[in-house]
Design a protein around this motif. Sequence first.
Motif, short mmCIF file in Angstrom:
data_model
loop_
_atom_site.label_atom_id
_atom_site.label_comp_id
_atom_site.label_asym_id
_atom_site.label_seq_id
_atom_site.Cartn_x
_atom_site.Cartn_y
_atom_site.Cartn_z
N UNK A 36 0.85 -1.18 0.00
CA UNK A 36 0.00 0.00 0.00
C UNK A 36 0.89 1.23 0.00
N UNK A 37 1.09 1.87 -1.16
CA UNK A 37 1.96 3.04 -1.21
C UNK A 37 1.30 4.30 -0.69
N UNK A 38 0.00 4.25 -0.41
CA UNK A 38 -0.66 5.39 0.21
C UNK A 38 -1.19 6.45 -0.74
N UNK A 39 -0.98 6.29 -2.05
CA UNK A 39 -1.46 7.29 -3.02
C UNK A 39 -1.65 6.61 -4.37
N UNK A 40 -2.65 7.04 -5.09
CA UNK A 40 -2.94 6.48 -6.41
C UNK A 40 -1.76 6.61 -7.35
N UNK A 41 -1.14 7.78 -7.38
CA UNK A 41 -0.03 7.99 -8.32
C UNK A 41 1.13 7.05 -8.05
N UNK A 42 1.35 6.70 -6.79
CA UNK A 42 2.45 5.80 -6.45
C UNK A 42 2.10 4.35 -6.76
N UNK A 43 0.80 4.04 -6.82
CA UNK A 43 0.38 2.69 -7.21
C UNK A 43 0.76 2.42 -8.67
N UNK A 44 0.79 3.48 -9.48
CA UNK A 44 1.15 3.29 -10.88
C UNK A 44 2.62 2.91 -11.04
N UNK A 45 3.46 3.29 -10.08
CA UNK A 45 4.89 3.05 -10.21
C UNK A 45 5.27 1.58 -10.09
N UNK A 46 4.37 0.73 -9.64
CA UNK A 46 4.71 -0.70 -9.51
C UNK A 46 4.54 -1.43 -10.83
N UNK A 47 4.14 -0.73 -11.89
CA UNK A 47 3.86 -1.40 -13.16
C UNK A 47 5.05 -1.46 -14.09
N UNK A 48 6.20 -0.95 -13.69
CA UNK A 48 7.38 -0.94 -14.54
C UNK A 48 8.06 0.41 -14.46
N UNK A 49 8.76 0.80 -15.52
CA UNK A 49 9.43 2.10 -15.52
C UNK A 49 10.60 2.13 -16.48
N UNK A 50 11.35 3.22 -16.43
CA UNK A 50 12.52 3.36 -17.31
C UNK A 50 13.73 2.62 -16.76
N UNK A 51 14.81 2.65 -17.51
CA UNK A 51 16.05 2.04 -17.05
C UNK A 51 15.90 0.55 -16.84
N UNK A 52 16.45 0.07 -15.73
CA UNK A 52 16.42 -1.36 -15.42
C UNK A 52 15.01 -1.86 -15.16
#
Length: 235
Positions: A36-52
């Motif tokens: 539970x990251x505590x915010x909707x926007x931070x929930x999106x960050x678990x879906x992947x990302x740049x770099x590694x």
Amino acid sequence: MPSSSTTATPDGDPSRPPEGPGIPLRSYTGHVFRFDPGALCLELLVTGGPGALTRYEVLHTPEDLTAWVGRSRLTPTPGTLDLTDADVEHVRRLRDALLRTVVSRLHPGGLPPLDIPAAGPADLRVINDAAARPPLAPALGEDGTRRWSPAPAGGAQLASTVARDAVDLLTGPYADRVRMCAGERCYLIYVDTSRPGRRRWCSMEHCGNRSKVRAHRAHRAHRARRTDESAPNEE
């Protein structure tokens, strides 16, 4: 934001997740826990990302994005989302810009272990441009509960809702409570909304428990050494 050592990714079989708030994640060992990251926007960050983090990408199709919405705190789930491949790309660009922006606040020089550079002006433009568009429209249900408007909505409205949540978080009272898990090589990001402000772990089920196990083993090893040192020598 997946963890380097735990390889935390959205659980592919969320039909039997552990109870509690947050998104079900699966570690590299196969253990499913809730983050539970505590915010909707931070929930999106678990879906992947740049770099590694590209190796952990889970948003490939409109169906993937719809599945993330269903796991997120956008509850009840918006009933009519018309998403396209272009919407998926748009949300991924927003996520990557948001990730670099948040990481830059925590690590001004970027995050070399994950090959994530510091944010630039282009990242702020992506976030602000998304936030400037109309968001998902909330509605009041007949039972008095909060719902979403049944009117069809697209990816731009979804991205706007996430971007506005990010603006609210990063400019609000909890802006200095955005943190990264203290676990070894765990880079999951959360906002500490607890009253004392002492949250250290992505989840007590995961990194918190791993820390407790390591501490317990270290304590037992220390006691064993002291016992050996205090035992009488036999000639």
